[in-house]
Design an enzyme around this catalytic site. Sequence first.
Site, PDB file in Angstrom:
ATOM      1  N   CYS A  46     -12.995  41.335  34.033  1.00  0.00           N
ATOM      2  CA  CYS A  46     -12.005  42.028  33.200  1.00  0.00           C
ATOM      3  C   CYS A  46     -10.850  41.080  32.861  1.00  0.00           C
ATOM      4  CB  CYS A  46     -11.475  43.253  33.942  1.00  0.00           C
ATOM      5  SG  CYS A  46     -10.288  44.207  32.947  1.00  0.00           S
TER       6      CYS A  46
ATOM      7  N   ASP B 238      -7.842  41.855  32.844  1.00  0.00           N
ATOM      8  CA  ASP B 238      -6.657  42.252  33.613  1.00  0.00           C
ATOM      9  C   ASP B 238      -6.006  41.024  34.276  1.00  0.00           C
ATOM     10  OD1 ASP B 238      -5.771  45.167  35.206  1.00  0.00           O
ATOM     11  OD2 ASP B 238      -5.090  43.234  35.995  1.00  0.00           O
TER      12      ASP B 238
ATOM     13  N   ARG C 230      -4.399  40.650  36.807  1.00  0.00           N
ATOM     14  CA  ARG C 230      -4.439  40.572  38.270  1.00  0.00           C
ATOM     15  C   ARG C 230      -5.816  40.189  38.802  1.00  0.00           C
ATOM     16  NH1 ARG C 230      -2.817  46.653  38.753  1.00  0.00           N
ATOM     17  NH2 ARG C 230      -4.378  46.586  37.096  1.00  0.00           N
TER      18      ARG C 230
ATOM     19  N   HIS D 161     -13.112  45.892  38.595  1.00  0.00           N
ATOM     20  CA  HIS D 161     -12.056  46.037  39.599  1.00  0.00           C
ATOM     21  C   HIS D 161     -11.537  47.471  39.600  1.00  0.00           C
ATOM     22  CE1 HIS D 161      -8.486  46.001  36.841  1.00  0.00           C
ATOM     23  NE2 HIS D 161      -9.398  45.508  36.031  1.00  0.00           N
TER      24      HIS D 161
ATOM     25  N   CYS E  42      -8.837  49.705  37.011  1.00  0.00           N
ATOM     26  CA  CYS E  42      -9.061  49.083  35.701  1.00  0.00           C
ATOM     27  C   CYS E  42      -8.519  49.990  34.583  1.00  0.00           C
ATOM     28  CB  CYS E  42     -10.550  48.816  35.492  1.00  0.00           C
ATOM     29  SG  CYS E  42     -10.892  47.974  33.931  1.00  0.00           S
TER      30      CYS E  42
HETATM   31 ZN   LIG Z   1      -9.723  45.995  34.048  1.00  0.00          ZN
END
Ligand SMILES: [Zn+2]
Length: 209
Positions: free
Chosen positions: A42, A44, A46, A98, A101
């Site tokens: 992803c 993302d 993090r 994750h 998400c």
């Molecule tokens: Zn995500």
Amino acid sequence: MKNIDKIFENNKEWIKTKLDDDNKYFDKLASGQDPDILYIGCSDSRATAEEIMGLGPGEVFVHRNIANMASNLDLTAMGVINYAVTHLKVDHVIVCGHYGCGGVKAAMQSQDLGILNPYLRNIRDVYRTHKDELNAIHNEDARYKRLVELNVQEQCINVLKTSDVQIAVKDRGITVHGWVFDLATGKLIDLKIDFQAILKDIMEIYHLD
Ligand SMILES: [Zn+2]
């Protein structure tokens, strides 16, 4: 990151640290790549790829998008899979989702998200495919986590459906792995998806061999 110029200072520091450690570091980096792993994760901020796996430059070919999707209509994702599997000849493909998400969460809500609607529909289709299992989970957080896992599973299946991966499975036994990164603990979790059983199941429909 408030001051973008700080990045260039960081870069100078990083070059110095690397060279102090190994004065041939950038010669090696420039000489080419031979990664063993394709990682689809992803976007993302993090959920970084190399950092959570403890791997460095040259060790993993990375594709990241919202909610770690491998849709067959996504030319970028399909191009990455083709290049990594056919040319770089990776031996492992990892799809890593994750918990927490935002993409998966957005797909669970019935909000109009403009250009993201058709994109998120792929995740809504995952929900529809597994709706009996998901609707039986009454705790919303648990249901959300399970959808993250099932989305990873479905994207692994999408990876397996590609002809490049099919050929590589036959030729050199490439393996596909479904993982989830738990942001709250830092742990990587192997979902241990039984792909042989799933493949056997879908072969009748997709005529994979
Ligand atoms: Zn995500």
